[in-house]
Design a protein around this motif. Sequence first.
Motif, PDB file in Angstrom:
ATOM      1  N   ALA A  87      -3.735   5.356   3.479  1.00  0.00           N
ATOM      2  CA  ALA A  87      -2.220   5.876   3.424  1.00  0.00           C
ATOM      3  C   ALA A  87      -2.254   5.319   4.906  1.00  0.00           C
ATOM      4  CB  ALA A  87      -2.216   7.438   3.188  1.00  0.00           C
ATOM      5  N   SER A  88      -0.763   4.518   4.638  1.00  0.00           N
ATOM      6  CA  SER A  88       0.075   4.200   5.697  1.00  0.00           C
ATOM      7  C   SER A  88       1.400   5.050   5.775  1.00  0.00           C
ATOM      8  CB  SER A  88      -0.024   3.028   5.673  1.00  0.00           C
ATOM      9  OG  SER A  88       0.743   2.609   6.790  1.00  0.00           O
ATOM     10  N   CYS A  89       1.859   4.599   6.583  1.00  0.00           N
ATOM     11  CA  CYS A  89       3.568   4.853   5.765  1.00  0.00           C
ATOM     12  C   CYS A  89       4.562   4.445   5.123  1.00  0.00           C
ATOM     13  CB  CYS A  89       4.030   4.986   8.037  1.00  0.00           C
ATOM     14  SG  CYS A  89       4.559   3.474   8.190  1.00  0.00           S
ATOM     15  N   HIS A  90       4.441   3.571   4.196  1.00  0.00           N
ATOM     16  CA  HIS A  90       5.253   3.428   3.699  1.00  0.00           C
ATOM     17  C   HIS A  90       4.527   2.603   2.706  1.00  0.00           C
ATOM     18  CE1 HIS A  90       4.880   0.122   6.433  1.00  0.00           C
ATOM     19  NE2 HIS A  90       5.001  -0.662   5.260  1.00  0.00           N
ATOM     20  N   THR A  91       5.227   2.146   1.127  1.00  0.00           N
ATOM     21  CA  THR A  91       4.854   1.849   0.350  1.00  0.00           C
ATOM     22  C   THR A  91       5.344   0.423  -0.685  1.00  0.00           C
ATOM     23  OG1 THR A  91       2.943   3.777  -0.779  1.00  0.00           O
ATOM     24  CG2 THR A  91       2.946   1.767  -2.260  1.00  0.00           C
ATOM     25  N   GLY A  92       5.028  -0.934  -0.692  1.00  0.00           N
ATOM     26  CA  GLY A  92       5.512  -1.858  -1.306  1.00  0.00           C
ATOM     27  C   GLY A  92       5.150  -1.995  -2.136  1.00  0.00           C
ATOM     28  N   VAL A  93       6.096  -2.112  -3.696  1.00  0.00           N
ATOM     29  CA  VAL A  93       5.653  -2.700  -4.612  1.00  0.00           C
ATOM     30  C   VAL A  93       6.341  -4.096  -5.312  1.00  0.00           C
ATOM     31  CG1 VAL A  93       5.839  -2.434  -7.371  1.00  0.00           C
ATOM     32  CG2 VAL A  93       5.313  -0.957  -5.861  1.00  0.00           C
ATOM     33  N   ILE A  94       5.708  -5.345  -5.323  1.00  0.00           N
ATOM     34  CA  ILE A  94       5.740  -6.261  -6.131  1.00  0.00           C
ATOM     35  C   ILE A  94       5.091  -6.921  -7.035  1.00  0.00           C
ATOM     36  CG2 ILE A  94       4.092  -7.423  -3.415  1.00  0.00           C
ATOM     37  CD1 ILE A  94       6.859  -9.300  -3.329  1.00  0.00           C
ATOM     38  N   GLY A  95       5.782  -7.530  -7.866  1.00  0.00           N
ATOM     39  CA  GLY A  95       5.020  -8.567  -9.456  1.00  0.00           C
ATOM     40  C   GLY A  95       3.538  -7.753  -9.547  1.00  0.00           C
ATOM     41  N   GLY A  96       3.798  -6.890  -9.510  1.00  0.00           N
ATOM     42  CA  GLY A  96       3.146  -5.897 -10.308  1.00  0.00           C
ATOM     43  C   GLY A  96       2.105  -4.984  -9.014  1.00  0.00           C
ATOM     44  N   TYR A  97       1.840  -5.044  -7.913  1.00  0.00           N
ATOM     45  CA  TYR A  97       0.951  -4.920  -7.335  1.00  0.00           C
ATOM     46  C   TYR A  97       1.585  -3.864  -5.906  1.00  0.00           C
ATOM     47  CZ  TYR A  97      -2.219  -9.102  -8.126  1.00  0.00           C
ATOM     48  OH  TYR A  97      -2.711  -9.731  -8.862  1.00  0.00           O
TER      49      TYR A  97
END
Length: 156
Positions: A79-89
């Motif tokens: 875990a960190s403080c944010h999550t990104g989503v791109i290209g299925g990842y």
Amino acid sequence: MPTLSRRLLIGSAAGLAMTGTARAQTRGSRALAVYKSPTCGCCDGWVRHMRQAGFTVAVHVVDDPGTVRRARGLPDTLASCHTGVIGGYAIEGHVPAADVVRLLAERPAAVGLAVPGMPMGSPGMEAPDGRKAPFDTLLVLRSGQTRVFARHNRTA
């Protein structure tokens, strides 16, 4: 019980939204969805870093970014403080843009990348005096295991 139902609803909605985002992106897309809490300033620094690197970023403010992380298959230990989503990842935490570019070019069979915690000197976590801590970007495999994808801020 109302809190549990609300969390379930938010988590389900986030999961559905991310599925649509991943499907809408093409192989070369630079469209990045970022899920962050309303009070996190370092997340904004990481978003600036990604935009400066040529990514188109849509920021989604959520009460608990952890629901997004877990819905994408990233364990809480990363875990960190944010999550990104791109290209299925999934992209967890302060991952340098160059690592995301490499991930999208290589397309490994993986959940995504993670920089656990909030290492000083990572994108969005720059110190005013320029200090930088060494950190690794981890490739999160579908099995849940990780391996080092890139090393940063290390002296030779």
